[in-house]
Design an enzyme around this catalytic site. Sequence first.
Site, PDB file in Angstrom:
ATOM      1  CD  GLU A   1       5.771   5.963   8.060  1.00 49.09           C
ATOM      2  OE1 GLU A   1       6.494   4.549   7.470  1.00 49.09           O
ATOM      3  OE2 GLU A   1       7.028   7.286   8.161  1.00 49.09           O
TER       4      GLU A   1
ATOM      5  CD  GLU B   1      11.329   2.698   8.855  1.00 51.76           C
ATOM      6  OE1 GLU B   1      10.354   3.226   8.024  1.00 51.76           O
ATOM      7  OE2 GLU B   1      12.560   2.569   8.005  1.00 51.76           O
TER       8      GLU B   1
HETATM    9  P1  C2E Z   1      10.740   7.531   6.855  1.00 55.61           P
HETATM   10  O1  C2E Z   1       9.747   8.136   7.869  1.00 55.61           O
HETATM   11  O2  C2E Z   1      11.591   6.649   7.213  1.00 55.61           O
HETATM   12  O3  C2E Z   1       9.978   7.394   5.827  1.00 55.61           O
HETATM   13  C1  C2E Z   1       9.785   6.747   4.885  1.00 55.61           C
HETATM   14  C2  C2E Z   1      10.106   6.821   3.749  1.00 55.61           C
HETATM   15  O4  C2E Z   1      10.443   6.079   2.796  1.00 55.61           O
HETATM   16  C3  C2E Z   1       9.397   8.058   3.130  1.00 55.61           C
HETATM   17  O5  C2E Z   1      10.151   8.938   2.042  1.00 55.61           O
HETATM   18  C4  C2E Z   1       8.977   6.698   1.554  1.00 55.61           C
HETATM   19  O6  C2E Z   1       8.493   7.494   0.828  1.00 55.61           O
HETATM   20  C5  C2E Z   1       9.895   6.294   1.938  1.00 55.61           C
HETATM   21  N1  C2E Z   1      10.111   4.893   0.912  1.00 55.61           N
HETATM   22  C6  C2E Z   1       8.612   3.672   1.285  1.00 55.61           C
HETATM   23  N2  C2E Z   1       9.718   2.335   1.245  1.00 55.61           N
HETATM   24  C7  C2E Z   1      10.227   2.524   0.280  1.00 55.61           C
HETATM   25  C8  C2E Z   1      10.377   1.730  -1.468  1.00 55.61           C
HETATM   26  O7  C2E Z   1      10.414   0.573  -1.014  1.00 55.61           O
HETATM   27  N3  C2E Z   1      12.213   2.804  -1.657  1.00 55.61           N
HETATM   28  C9  C2E Z   1      12.545   3.587  -1.046  1.00 55.61           C
HETATM   29  N4  C2E Z   1      13.496   3.818  -2.168  1.00 55.61           N
HETATM   30  N5  C2E Z   1      12.131   4.506  -0.613  1.00 55.61           N
HETATM   31  C10 C2E Z   1      10.964   4.422   0.327  1.00 55.61           C
HETATM   32  P2  C2E Z   1       9.430  10.753   2.601  1.00 55.61           P
HETATM   33  O8  C2E Z   1       7.865  10.701   2.532  1.00 55.61           O
HETATM   34  O9  C2E Z   1      10.414  11.135   1.168  1.00 55.61           O
HETATM   35  O10 C2E Z   1       9.888  10.964   3.258  1.00 55.61           O
HETATM   36  C11 C2E Z   1      10.824  11.048   3.964  1.00 55.61           C
HETATM   37  C12 C2E Z   1      11.345  10.969   5.331  1.00 55.61           C
HETATM   38  O11 C2E Z   1      11.083  12.261   6.287  1.00 55.61           O
HETATM   39  C13 C2E Z   1      10.551  10.084   6.421  1.00 55.61           C
HETATM   40  O12 C2E Z   1      11.506   8.858   6.546  1.00 55.61           O
HETATM   41  C14 C2E Z   1      10.354  10.834   7.362  1.00 55.61           C
HETATM   42  O13 C2E Z   1      11.180  10.892   9.274  1.00 55.61           O
HETATM   43  C15 C2E Z   1      10.540  12.458   6.965  1.00 55.61           C
HETATM   44  N6  C2E Z   1       9.266  13.034   7.584  1.00 55.61           N
HETATM   45  C16 C2E Z   1       8.294  12.386   6.612  1.00 55.61           C
HETATM   46  N7  C2E Z   1       6.831  13.199   6.905  1.00 55.61           N
HETATM   47  C17 C2E Z   1       7.249  13.572   7.820  1.00 55.61           C
HETATM   48  C18 C2E Z   1       6.479  14.265   8.685  1.00 55.61           C
HETATM   49  O14 C2E Z   1       5.098  14.778   9.287  1.00 55.61           O
HETATM   50  N8  C2E Z   1       7.282  15.038  10.046  1.00 55.61           N
HETATM   51  C19 C2E Z   1       8.461  14.389  10.426  1.00 55.61           C
HETATM   52  N9  C2E Z   1       9.356  15.231  11.400  1.00 55.61           N
HETATM   53  N10 C2E Z   1       8.884  14.185   9.707  1.00 55.61           N
HETATM   54  C20 C2E Z   1       8.525  13.576   7.839  1.00 55.61           C
HETATM   55 MG    MG Z   2      11.545   5.094   8.678  1.00 57.43          MG
HETATM   56 MG    MG Z   3       8.442   6.886   9.059  1.00 57.83          MG
END
Ligand code: C2E
Ligand code: MG
Ligand code: MG
Length: 288
Positions: free
Chosen positions: A59, A233
Amino acid sequence: HAKKRGRNRYYWFEHSMESELRFRSELESGIRRGIPAGEFVPYYEKQIDLATGEIVGFEMLARWNSPSLGLVSPDLFIPVAEEIGVIADLSESVIRQALLDARHWNPKLTLSVNISPVQLRDPWFAQKLLKLLVEANFPPNRLEIEITENSLHENIGLVRSMITSLKNQGIRVSLDDFGTGYSSLSQLRTLPFDRIKIDRSFITTLPDSKDSATIVQSIVALGEGLGLPITAEGVESEEVLHELRKFSGLKAQGYLYGMPETARTTAEELAQLDLLLERAEAVAATAP
Ligand code: C2E
Ligand code: MG
Ligand code: MG
Ligand code: MG
């Protein structure tokens, strides 16, 4: 004395409002400048098939390499980019890079990208995405789009036609953060999703919360009944993994398998696993 303190508090309040506004406007201009400057970069989180333990895809998670703030989380910059109307440009920039990165990976590995509700309501979105795929020469069937459950409460007709046109191109669409949003179960039936991703809040608490266990079991059963595969996730521990192994056919992702990594680190790791094409050139070609 009390009066003085009150006054100080008033000044402090005014001051903090002012600095908050200044921070916000610096954030906005920083984001605007950062998009053409290439400051928004893709990081990659592994997705694992629990049956085999193998990596099946990644992802893409956007990060902002801000000159003044350092590495900034999408939870901070995505909402702002949406509000100031630059989310489509930002998204295009990171997806373009991700498609080029993923082209070096073994073709059996998929790439998932997150799409904002704002983009979903852009009637040209599918076409723009297709253009990126063509430019990168990336097969649509290796791409998966993630839509959060919370993007579904408005303009559902528009969202449905968008999902349908993506699927007609061979792109898969999954429902992200399932269980926390406002979608109704009937939307699962009427929107042609290919996968459900269970929100990490249920997964993290799986070993200690009977309620979470019940909810996860129900979502897995729902997926089985509707023929929708499931991703868990936020898998952070062996205990959670142990619980998830009780189900079959799941994919998993989370910090247990490592933190999201840069393109270069991801390529190096894939090279070790013999999952990278033209090994040496790919690692060299990939930006840090
Ligand atoms: P998401 O798509 O639900 O992505 C998963 C988020 O949970 C990611 O945070 C990831 O780093 C985090 N995560 C994954 N595994 C674990 C775990 O084991 N424990 C914990 N505590 N967290 C975990 P991130 O990278 O901060 O992204 C947050 C949200 O931002 C993402 O949620 C997604 O909805 C959004 N996002 C990220 N990149 C993009 C993008 O290019 N475009 C858009 N529109 N949204 C984005
Ligand atoms: Mg998610
Ligand atoms: Mg996602
Ligand atoms: Mg999320």
